[in-house]
Design an enzyme around this catalytic site. Structure first.
Site, short mmCIF file in Angstrom:
data_model
loop_
_atom_site.label_atom_id
_atom_site.label_comp_id
_atom_site.label_asym_id
_atom_site.label_seq_id
_atom_site.Cartn_x
_atom_site.Cartn_y
_atom_site.Cartn_z
N ASP A 128 11.85 34.34 44.21
CA ASP A 128 10.20 34.33 44.47
C ASP A 128 9.60 33.56 43.03
OD1 ASP A 128 10.33 35.49 42.09
OD2 ASP A 128 8.39 36.61 42.48
N GLU A 129 10.90 32.20 42.96
CA GLU A 129 10.01 31.40 41.70
C GLU A 129 10.08 29.49 42.32
OE1 GLU A 129 10.61 33.14 37.34
OE2 GLU A 129 11.58 34.04 38.57
#
Ligand code: TTP
Ligand code: MG
Length: 418
Positions: A109-110
């Site tokens: 998620d980054e």
């Protein structure tokens, strides 16, 4: 604002309560409610993430599901579905790549984005960040926190300063005021062990670390000491590397034993089996490696990892086994029952040439996916990954929506203003 000529402009995007937010988007009945996603299949006892509504009750990632239920009995508990999160993660990468080709996926998620060349189209960096947030919301319904800074380290620190839905710029001259008062453990890269050592040395804040004498740090941490001090000063130079997630850094395998064992002969066979599996994977992808790492988890979950580096590159089971067994013989406490054994090879070299990835090439999609899956394994447990791989199958043959083609190659191609 504090941008000097020649500085790069790096964005770090971190999704808010990612797994829970994806579940809330998939099911509108969950929105605005405390949602808790737990691991699967052998991590069902641990909360993977909690929606911000649930965090008000003191529930945190990593907490046991049992404890979470005490704190938040009316929460909605959902078993995590890694395949779903990987799919969203890939859609997010397509969004980022519509702004700049310099996108480095960093975890499920980054991502880091180098938008230095994009300011001509979007004006100030915060404008780019807002455009990304707007497009993300429109296409996925999700929110994120974005950090803007002259390097990846500061961008990562900046995105953590405001959650959810944050947007924080952190320039070099803000570092003393913003970062230095924070506890040293908040500095990215300072793990629990390092933090304990630093605190024992009287270094409790990031500012203390920035001001610590180099000889002192060097005596305790070797070459890493100076690197730590630079990080505390906001100094970091590694560029955004779009190939990074595609570059395999290690290959390994681990086995949870069907029953805890302290039988050396049995354990020797397990290590042989691991060596064989890892060597085969290395050779299949034309890798060789110089470092062998052995992991032992005892019955009481105490875990040790020990590594050995040799002069020549290896890809044969016999060599990996020999080193693995050496490490095992040196570091196993006899009569201590073992639950899990792992063998990993790193320091890799590969002759296969690299090429510019595009997410629309099914092969590349698959590679990015594999990288994302490895990221999940780090955070989510080995079992989840095996599941995910089985669930995923071949990449979906989805058409690319009109207007969403990848920008043509070149470092400074940016999305047209919508
Ligand atoms: P994080 O970005 O650490 O957390 P988050 O996105 O849930 O929340 P925040 O808004 O604070 O960024 O992790 C991303 C996802 O990785 C998270 O949604 C679930 C998964 N994860 C685990 O599975 N186990 C863990 O221990 C952590 C920290 C995360
Ligand atoms: Mg997140």
């Amino acid at each position: 604002m504090g941008m000097a000529r020649g500085d790069r402009i790096i964005l770090h995007v971190d999704m808010n309560a990612f797994f829970a937010a994806v579940e809330q988007q998939a099911n509108p009945a969950l929105r605005g409610k405390p949602v808790l996603v737990y691991g699967n299949p052998d991590r069902r006892g641990v909360i993977a993430t909690a929606s911000y509504e649930a965090r008000k009750y003191g529930v945190r990632a990593g907490m046991s599901t049992w404890e979470a239920r005490q704190r938040c009995p009316h929460g909605i508990y959902i078993e995590g579905n890694p395949a779903k999160y990987i799919d969203v993660s890939l859609r997010l990468l397509v969004i980022y790549r519509s702004f700049t080709p310099l996108v480095e996926p960093f975890s499920i998620d980054e991502a880091f984005l180098d938008v230095t060349g994009c300011t001509g189209l979007f004006g100030e960096p915060a404008g780019i960040a807002r455009a990304i947030k707007a497009l993300m919301r429109e296409e996925t319904g999700l929110t994120c926190s974005i950090g803007i800074a002259p390097n990846k380290l500061l961008a990562k620190m900046a995105s953590s300063l405001q959650k959810p839905d944050g947007l924080v710029s952190l320039w070099a001259e803000d570092v003393p005021q913003v970062l230095w008062p924070l506890p040293v453990g908040k500095l990215y890269g300072v793990g629990e062990k390092t933090e304990q050592h630093l605190v024992a040395m009287g270094i409790t804040t990031i500012g203390d670390l920035a001001a610590a004498p180099i000889p002192l740090l060097r005596a305790r941490f070797g070459v890493v000491g100076e690197a730590l001090r630079n990080m505390a000063r906001g100094i970091a130079s590694s560029p955004v590397d779009p190939q990074s997630a595609l570059t395999v850094k290690s290959m390994g395998h681990e086995i949870t034993l069907p029953e805890d064992s302290d039988n050396p002969e049995y354990l020797r066979r397990i290590i042989l089996q691991l060596a064989d599996q890892v060597a085969r994977r290395l050779r299949a992808d034309h890798y060789q490696g110089k470092t062998v790492t052995l992991k032992i988890r005892y019955h009481d979950f105490r875990t040790i990892t020990r590594a050995r580096t040799v002069q020549t590159y290896l890809d044969l089971a016999e060599d990996l086994y020999r080193l693995g067994w050496e490490l095992f013989s040196e570091h196993w406490t006899p009569w201590q029952k073992i639950r899990l054994v792992g063998l990993t090879v790193s320091n890799l070299t590969n002759t296969a040439h690299l090429y510019q990835p595009t997410l629309f090439d099914p092969r590349e999609r698959l590679k990015v996916l594999t990288a994302a899956v490895d990221g999940i394994r780090d955070k989510y447990g080995e079992g989840a990954v095996t599941r995910a791989r089985l669930l995923l199958g071949p990449p979906p043959a989805k058409g690319v929506p009109p207007g969403k083609e990848a920008p043509p190659g070149g470092a400074n191609n940016c999305r047209e203003r919508r």
